[in-house]
Design an enzyme around this catalytic site. Structure first.
Site, PDB file in Angstrom:
ATOM      1  N   LYS A  31       0.803  -1.226   0.000  1.00 58.73           N
ATOM      2  CA  LYS A  31       0.000   0.000   0.000  1.00 58.73           C
ATOM      3  C   LYS A  31       0.837   1.278   0.000  1.00 58.73           C
ATOM      4  CE  LYS A  31      -4.328  -1.669   0.472  1.00 58.73           C
ATOM      5  NZ  LYS A  31      -5.484  -1.285  -0.350  1.00 58.73           N
ATOM      6  N   SER A  50      -8.174  -0.594   7.139  1.00 53.09           N
ATOM      7  CA  SER A  50      -8.048  -1.479   8.290  1.00 53.09           C
ATOM      8  C   SER A  50      -6.614  -1.533   8.783  1.00 53.09           C
ATOM      9  CB  SER A  50      -8.512  -2.895   7.926  1.00 53.09           C
ATOM     10  OG  SER A  50      -7.619  -3.475   6.983  1.00 53.09           O
TER      11      SER A  50
END
Length: 315
Positions: free
Chosen positions: A50, A75
């Site tokens: 990410k 999350s």
């Protein structure tokens, strides 16, 4: 006008990321006698791929946008990517995270200097929480998978794979939540088959590809150990890229995911979180065809020590 992610954008993202980060390893592996490859994105500075999309998005903001700050929903892995990029660029970041996110992800995001805004999962809509936050404070939304710059940034992993392999892979097997990585890889490697892998009961990307339209998760979705792979639906931007480039994909069970975590630890000495092991789980379970030019994405390694130890010792 809504921006569309492009292969040129992926190549630009890859150049930007190459300026600040080394390539993650492409590791040879043998599965049931077949040689293939694993891209170890779990070895990124934040422990997940990410960081790619977050860096491309935040580094593309105007000075005015940077001053307004950013808001993200995650999350944990996208949260850390945004927090890492924001700290490096001097941008304030607020991250909407579920209260039940793994402690290691909450603590790591906070340690990177981001503000954490908690919500209840299930029960609250994280996108609504983020929208309210932006309405009250201002700021730029950095969506975890439905942002064109984020999609392009994730696709930079495919540019690296091509350089490391010396060709585009025959097939890329990718862990899939909302479809940001799968869409980015589809743009990066137009000659490669893209196989998204999702947890059982959370295959919203696979169902959307099969149906040709967005599919929402049911009212009582099953619990899953793959906390990083639980979006309630993909976005039109992701589906538009994947609908002509991917089969509906496959799903994996929790037992298959745990087996993949153990395999990665035993054979490649990698610590892999459940969501980061989904693609490897599908390969080990014989759910995707493999050949010498297949690349399996291991996407994250952010797992609590206690839960990982239980997986490793439960043979």
């Amino acid at each position: 006008m809504i921006r569309t992610p492009t292969r040129d954008g992926v190549l630009e993202a890859a150049r930007k990321i190459a300026d600040i980060l080394p390539m993650t390893p492409l590791l040879p592996v043998e599965i049931d006698g077949q040689s293939c490859w694993v891209k170890a994105e779990s070895l990124q500075p934040i422990g997940a791929f990410k960081i790619r999309g977050a860096w491309h998005r935040l580094s593309s903001l105007s000075q005015e946008e940077r001053e307004a700050g950013v808001v993200a929903v995650s999350s944990g892995n996208h949260a850390q990517g945004v927090a890492w990029a924001a700290r490096r660029l001097g941008i304030k970041a607020a991250i909407v995270m579920p209260r039940d996110a793994p402690k290691v992800k909450l603590e790591a995001t906070r340690a990177l200097g981001a503000e954490i805004v908690l919500y209840e999962r299930p029960g609250e809509d994280r996108d609504e929480v983020a929208a309210k936050l932006i309405e009250e404070r201002g700021g730029i939304l950095v969506h975890a998978f439905g942002d064109p710059w984020v999609i392009e940034g994730q696709g930079s992993a495919g540019v690296e794979v091509e350089a490391q392999l010396g060709r585009q892979p025959s097939r890329i097997v990718a862990c899939c939540g909302g479809g940001g990585l799968a869409a980015g890889l589809a743009l990066a490697c137009p000659n490669s088959a893209i196989v998204p892998v999702e947890p059982e009961g959370w295959d919203m990307v696979g169902q959307a590809i099969a149906a040709g339209e967005i599919v929402e998760v049911g009212p009582n979705p099953p619990r899953t150990i793959c906390d990083a792979l639980q979006p309630t639906a993909t976005k039109p931007i992701n589906l538009s890229v994947l609908k002509d480039r991917s089969d509906p994909g496959v799903t994996v069970t929790e037992d298959e995911v745990r087996a993949a975590q153990r395999f990665a630890f035993d054979r490649m000495h990698l610590v892999v979180e459940p969501g980061g092991a989904a693609a490897l789980a599908a390969a080990l379970a014989g759910k995707v065809p493999l050949d010498e030019h297949t690349v399996i994405m291991v996407t994250g390694g952010n797992t609590d020590a206690d839960s990982f130890a239980r997986v490793i010792t439960d043979r």
